[in-house]
Write a protein that holds these residues in place. Structure first.
Motif, PDB file in Angstrom:
ATOM      1  N   GLU A  39      -3.833  -1.643  19.084  1.00  0.00           N
ATOM      2  CA  GLU A  39      -3.038  -1.374  17.530  1.00  0.00           C
ATOM      3  C   GLU A  39      -2.674  -2.573  18.061  1.00  0.00           C
ATOM      4  O   GLU A  39      -2.053  -2.731  16.142  1.00  0.00           O
ATOM      5  CB  GLU A  39      -2.330   0.399  18.427  1.00  0.00           C
ATOM      6  CG  GLU A  39      -2.785   1.079  18.535  1.00  0.00           C
ATOM      7  CD  GLU A  39      -3.573   1.998  16.985  1.00  0.00           C
ATOM      8  OE1 GLU A  39      -3.413   1.985  15.826  1.00  0.00           O
ATOM      9  OE2 GLU A  39      -4.305   2.199  17.146  1.00  0.00           O
ATOM     10  N   TYR A  42      -4.991  -4.576  15.507  1.00  0.00           N
ATOM     11  CA  TYR A  42      -5.339  -4.183  14.598  1.00  0.00           C
ATOM     12  C   TYR A  42      -4.452  -4.321  13.709  1.00  0.00           C
ATOM     13  O   TYR A  42      -4.442  -4.892  12.200  1.00  0.00           O
ATOM     14  CB  TYR A  42      -5.616  -3.123  15.055  1.00  0.00           C
ATOM     15  CG  TYR A  42      -5.969  -2.517  13.324  1.00  0.00           C
ATOM     16  CD1 TYR A  42      -7.580  -2.752  13.049  1.00  0.00           C
ATOM     17  CD2 TYR A  42      -5.990  -0.896  13.431  1.00  0.00           C
ATOM     18  CE1 TYR A  42      -8.035  -2.617  11.760  1.00  0.00           C
ATOM     19  CE2 TYR A  42      -6.101  -0.245  12.445  1.00  0.00           C
ATOM     20  CZ  TYR A  42      -7.484  -1.137  11.157  1.00  0.00           C
ATOM     21  OH  TYR A  42      -8.269  -0.852  10.379  1.00  0.00           O
ATOM     22  N   ALA A  43      -2.999  -4.112  14.153  1.00  0.00           N
ATOM     23  CA  ALA A  43      -2.023  -4.287  12.525  1.00  0.00           C
ATOM     24  C   ALA A  43      -1.881  -6.185  12.611  1.00  0.00           C
ATOM     25  O   ALA A  43      -1.787  -6.232  10.763  1.00  0.00           O
ATOM     26  CB  ALA A  43      -0.763  -4.098  13.375  1.00  0.00           C
ATOM     27  N   TYR A  83      -0.374   0.138   5.617  1.00  0.00           N
ATOM     28  CA  TYR A  83      -1.115   0.382   6.744  1.00  0.00           C
ATOM     29  C   TYR A  83      -1.493   0.080   8.677  1.00  0.00           C
ATOM     30  O   TYR A  83      -0.891   0.562   8.975  1.00  0.00           O
ATOM     31  CB  TYR A  83      -2.418   0.727   5.973  1.00  0.00           C
ATOM     32  CG  TYR A  83      -3.330   1.375   7.193  1.00  0.00           C
ATOM     33  CD1 TYR A  83      -3.390   3.080   6.957  1.00  0.00           C
ATOM     34  CD2 TYR A  83      -3.985   0.489   8.020  1.00  0.00           C
ATOM     35  CE1 TYR A  83      -4.109   3.578   7.153  1.00  0.00           C
ATOM     36  CE2 TYR A  83      -5.196   1.476   8.660  1.00  0.00           C
ATOM     37  CZ  TYR A  83      -4.878   3.098   8.313  1.00  0.00           C
ATOM     38  OH  TYR A  83      -6.104   3.520   9.423  1.00  0.00           O
ATOM     39  N   GLN A  86       2.099   1.214  10.376  1.00  0.00           N
ATOM     40  CA  GLN A  86       2.635   2.734  11.059  1.00  0.00           C
ATOM     41  C   GLN A  86       1.348   2.131  12.159  1.00  0.00           C
ATOM     42  O   GLN A  86       1.913   2.498  13.694  1.00  0.00           O
ATOM     43  CB  GLN A  86       1.704   3.450  10.273  1.00  0.00           C
ATOM     44  CG  GLN A  86       2.425   3.730   8.633  1.00  0.00           C
ATOM     45  CD  GLN A  86       3.739   3.986   9.169  1.00  0.00           C
ATOM     46  OE1 GLN A  86       3.582   4.866  10.509  1.00  0.00           O
ATOM     47  NE2 GLN A  86       4.473   3.203   8.977  1.00  0.00           N
ATOM     48  N   HIS A  87      -0.105   1.669  12.016  1.00  0.00           N
ATOM     49  CA  HIS A  87      -0.055   1.073  13.428  1.00  0.00           C
ATOM     50  C   HIS A  87       1.051   0.153  14.531  1.00  0.00           C
ATOM     51  O   HIS A  87       0.732   0.443  15.939  1.00  0.00           O
ATOM     52  CB  HIS A  87      -1.631   0.262  13.837  1.00  0.00           C
ATOM     53  CG  HIS A  87      -2.221   0.919  12.834  1.00  0.00           C
ATOM     54  ND1 HIS A  87      -2.977   1.576  13.328  1.00  0.00           N
ATOM     55  CD2 HIS A  87      -3.356   1.257  11.425  1.00  0.00           C
ATOM     56  CE1 HIS A  87      -4.318   2.708  12.790  1.00  0.00           C
ATOM     57  NE2 HIS A  87      -3.737   2.004  11.526  1.00  0.00           N
ATOM     58  N   GLU A  88       1.736  -0.759  13.909  1.00  0.00           N
ATOM     59  CA  GLU A  88       2.817  -0.517  15.353  1.00  0.00           C
ATOM     60  C   GLU A  88       3.377  -0.213  15.464  1.00  0.00           C
ATOM     61  O   GLU A  88       3.924  -0.217  16.903  1.00  0.00           O
ATOM     62  CB  GLU A  88       3.467  -2.230  14.454  1.00  0.00           C
ATOM     63  CG  GLU A  88       2.466  -3.360  14.155  1.00  0.00           C
ATOM     64  CD  GLU A  88       3.143  -4.472  12.765  1.00  0.00           C
ATOM     65  OE1 GLU A  88       4.838  -3.603  12.108  1.00  0.00           O
ATOM     66  OE2 GLU A  88       2.637  -5.437  12.822  1.00  0.00           O
ATOM     67  N   ILE A  90       2.892   3.130  15.899  1.00  0.00           N
ATOM     68  CA  ILE A  90       1.705   3.379  16.903  1.00  0.00           C
ATOM     69  C   ILE A  90       1.884   3.593  18.478  1.00  0.00           C
ATOM     70  O   ILE A  90       2.379   3.643  19.241  1.00  0.00           O
ATOM     71  CB  ILE A  90       0.840   4.040  16.282  1.00  0.00           C
ATOM     72  CG1 ILE A  90       0.247   5.187  15.021  1.00  0.00           C
ATOM     73  CG2 ILE A  90      -0.501   4.474  17.797  1.00  0.00           C
ATOM     74  CD1 ILE A  90      -1.699   4.772  15.071  1.00  0.00           C
ATOM     75  N   SER A  91       2.337   2.150  18.369  1.00  0.00           N
ATOM     76  CA  SER A  91       1.853   0.753  19.536  1.00  0.00           C
ATOM     77  C   SER A  91       3.221   0.767  19.734  1.00  0.00           C
ATOM     78  O   SER A  91       3.419   1.414  21.668  1.00  0.00           O
ATOM     79  CB  SER A  91       1.833  -0.121  19.079  1.00  0.00           C
ATOM     80  OG  SER A  91       1.988  -1.272  20.673  1.00  0.00           O
ATOM     81  N   ASP A 238       0.098   9.923  17.230  1.00  0.00           N
ATOM     82  CA  ASP A 238      -0.592   9.210  16.025  1.00  0.00           C
ATOM     83  C   ASP A 238      -0.398  10.771  14.574  1.00  0.00           C
ATOM     84  O   ASP A 238      -0.661   9.376  13.763  1.00  0.00           O
ATOM     85  CB  ASP A 238      -2.215   9.587  16.176  1.00  0.00           C
ATOM     86  CG  ASP A 238      -2.834   8.359  17.039  1.00  0.00           C
ATOM     87  OD1 ASP A 238      -2.518   7.597  16.777  1.00  0.00           O
ATOM     88  OD2 ASP A 238      -4.106   8.299  17.462  1.00  0.00           O
TER      89      ASP A 238
END
Length: 617
Positions: A39, A42-43, A83, A86-88, A90-91, A238
């Motif tokens: 994540e 990806y971020a 976007y 938000q993945h950060e 999640i991590s 998630d």
């Protein structure tokens, strides 16, 4: 269902199973940890991607983002940045809510498991000790019984033997009694130890082991429950960001729906509108008259020969401004070959005379057609000063077409007005502060602000003068003020005061005839006065036209006409202007050696990526 009753004899297997359960938990922790790394990566990649395509400051890309399609793309980049955020999230949530908690729980679980199996092994060791004691007393009881039996048999044998003295018989009898007593004691001891062992065994199998195994079962069930809760949390992490990600995607859709193709088309008009009038119609030129050609609206006439008549613009040619071109290009237009090019020789040898029989495919092309072709091509207008190597854009933007110049001047006036307003606000603030100092001297010295106030007033005056200068140019472009004089504009020839001025400092190359056109005759070139006051000086260091490709000479061509250039078969040269349909291609051998050759004499390799490969004349 209890491990204590069902699995009372599976101590080792339970030990292996519980260790496997801990391994599964650690494996899940590793899985979540790798997910957080993915994540984050990806971020980071999304952020880098968004940053890569962001418009660079103070670059041409910033101007492109006026269009709604580009604005939608910019909104997409910004939404992708959110976007990535938000993945950060999640991590971070996976790390704090799952990894950290499970790591602590695994350590506690290992300690608890170790304690339970330690108690189990201790109980096992105790029962094994009791069993060894029982075995020992049993063997001793068995040995004593055998020895008592042998002593009894020896006594009976001695008692039956008549040759044995009475003392020996008595001694054997006493020995047999002693052995019987020892056997009885061993029997009692064995019986006691056996009862104790049975009690301990019942306690072990029905109390200690079931209790320990039950605790191990509870521990394992808690581990399973905790693993399930972690998986739920994994999904919830998630799910928590899904609405925000949905908003990001909705933002992209909204930006896409905001694209207005009509508005973008209007912006293209505003960005590239030159303000020039389309050229007028080409009149018929009567070649039956042996005398001078009929003067057409688009031919170059002698404005001075007609007594310097006032410029008149009629029909579609009204207000038409001729774009400025480089000196060598203007002369090449005036002197370039207008007859059709010679056909290629029949063989590779230069046997055909270049100025031999003319091709019947095209009639003689008038110069007015070449000027009309130049007018209909993409305008590439340069100020003479900006054509110098290292030259800068004129201050009054006179290198731009009228409409673009008006926009630039208006933008400059707006910027200056904003700067003036800032300085005025600063002056007002200093004035108020000075008044406060005058009323309350203990707060500060009013005289200390005089220098700053004078400096601000000086800046305001400079900015106002600058704004007035640009407003004058703007008013001139918009037709509100008369054109400036010869000295300010460095204008040569007649200047159309009624038409919109395109270039202020670059008028040397423009000469309007009374009908707004040019003639072709070389004999009149001496009468077409293109003043050389600054003209030649301005082009001493001009930039050559860019090459749009290369060409290879298929045949030798001896350029004898003015405007042509000689080439040798097999020679490679640069193409600076492709064939416009007249059969001639303009080429360059060096910066100072260029001209036209027949298109059929060369093989052209155009660079499709070169600027002006199709439209630059």
């Amino acid at each position: 269902m209890s491990w204590g009753t069902e699995l009372w004899d599976q101590f080792d297997n339970l030990e292996k199973h519980t260790q496997w359960g801990i391994d599964i938990l650690e494996k899940y922790i590793k899985f979540v940890k790798e997910r957080t790394e993915i994540e984050l990566s990806y971020a980071k990649q999304l952020r880098n991607l968004s940053k890569k395509y962001q418009p660079k400051k103070n670059s041409k890309e910033e101007e492109e983002y006026r269009y709604t399609a580009c604005q939608a793309f910019l909104s997409t980049l910004n939404e992708m940045n959110d976007y990535a955020g938000q993945h950060e999230v999640i991590s971070e949530n996976l790390t704090s809510k799952i990894i950290a908690g499970l790591a602590r729980y695994v350590q506690e679980l290992k300690q608890e498991r170790k304690s339970h199996f330690h108690d189990g092994r201790k109980a096992q060791q105790h029962i094994e000790t009791c069993w060894k004691q029982l075995e020992s007393s049993k063997r001793r009881f068995e040995r004593d019984c055998k020895e008592a039996d042998r002593a009894q048999q020896y006594f009976e044998k001695m008692d039956a033997d008549i040759n044995v003295t009475k003392a020996d018989v008595e001694k054997a009898r006493q020995q047999a009694q002693l052995r019987h007593q020892m056997a009885e004691d061993s029997k009692a001891d064995y019986s006691s130890i056996l009862q104790k062992f049975n009690h301990e065994q019942r306690e072990y199998y029905y109390t200690h082991i079931p209790t320990i195994f039950q605790q191990i079962q509870e521990m394992e069930e808690r581990r399973i429950v905790r693993l399930g809760e972690s998986m739920k949390t994994y999904a919830e992490v998630d799910r928590q960001v899904t609405p925000i990600i949905g908003k990001c995607l909705d933002g992209i859709v909204k930006a896409a729906e905001a694209i207005d193709q009509k508005n973008d088309s209007q912006l293209v008009i505003e960005a590239y509108k030159s303000g020039f009038e389309p050229p007028g119609d080409i009149e018929f030129e009567d070649y039956t008259q042996p005398m001078k050609r009929t003067v057409s609206e688009n031919s170059l006439s002698n404005s001075r020969g007609e007594g310097k008549a006032e410029p008149k613009f009629g029909g579609k040619a009204k207000g038409k401004l001729w774009p400025f071109i480089k000196k060598n290009k203007l002369m090449s237009l005036l002197t370039s070959p207008h007859q059709p090019p010679p056909p290629p020789p029949a063989s590779a040898s230069p046997s055909a005379v270049p100025n031999g029989p003319q091709s019947p495919k095209q009639p003689k092309e008038p110069l007015s057609h070449r000027f009309n072709e130049f007018m209909t091509s993409k305008p590439k207008i340069h100020c003479f000063r900006s054509l110098k190597r290292g030259g800068s854009t004129p201050e009054d933007f006179s290198n731009l077409p009228p409409e673009q110049r008006r926009k630039k001047l208006q933008q400059k006036v707006d910027e200056l007005n904003k700067d003036i307003q800032k300085e005025v606000d600063q002056r007002d603030a200093i004035t108020k502060m000075k008044d406060v100092y005058l009323k309350n001297p203990q707060m500060g010295d009013p005289a200390s602000l005089d220098h700053k106030l004078a400096e601000v007033n000086q800046n305001i005056e400079k900015l106002r003068l600058e704004a007035q200068k640009f407003e004058a140019w703007l008013a001139e472009v918009e037709g509100r003020l008369p054109a400036r004089g010869e000295q300010a504009r460095r204008q040569s020839g007649l200047y159309d005061a009624q038409s919109t001025p395109t270039v202020n400092n670059c008028a040397q190359a423009r000469e309007s005839s009374p009908d707004g056109s040019y003639t072709e005759e070389q004999s009149q070139e001496s009468e077409v006065k293109v003043p050389a006051l600054d003209f030649d000086d301005e082009f001493d260091d001009e930039e050559p036209l860019p090459a749009i490709g290369t060409c290879k000479a298929l045949y030798t061509f001896d350029g004898q006409n003015e405007g042509t250039i000689s080439v040798v078969e097999g020679e490679t040269l640069y193409v600076i202007e492709e064939d416009k349909g007249d059969g001639w291609t303009r080429i360059r051998r060096s910066e100072d050696e260029e001209g036209y050759v027949p298109t059929s004499y060369v093989e052209v390799y155009l660079d499709k990526n070169a600027k002006g490969a199709k439209t630059y004349i």
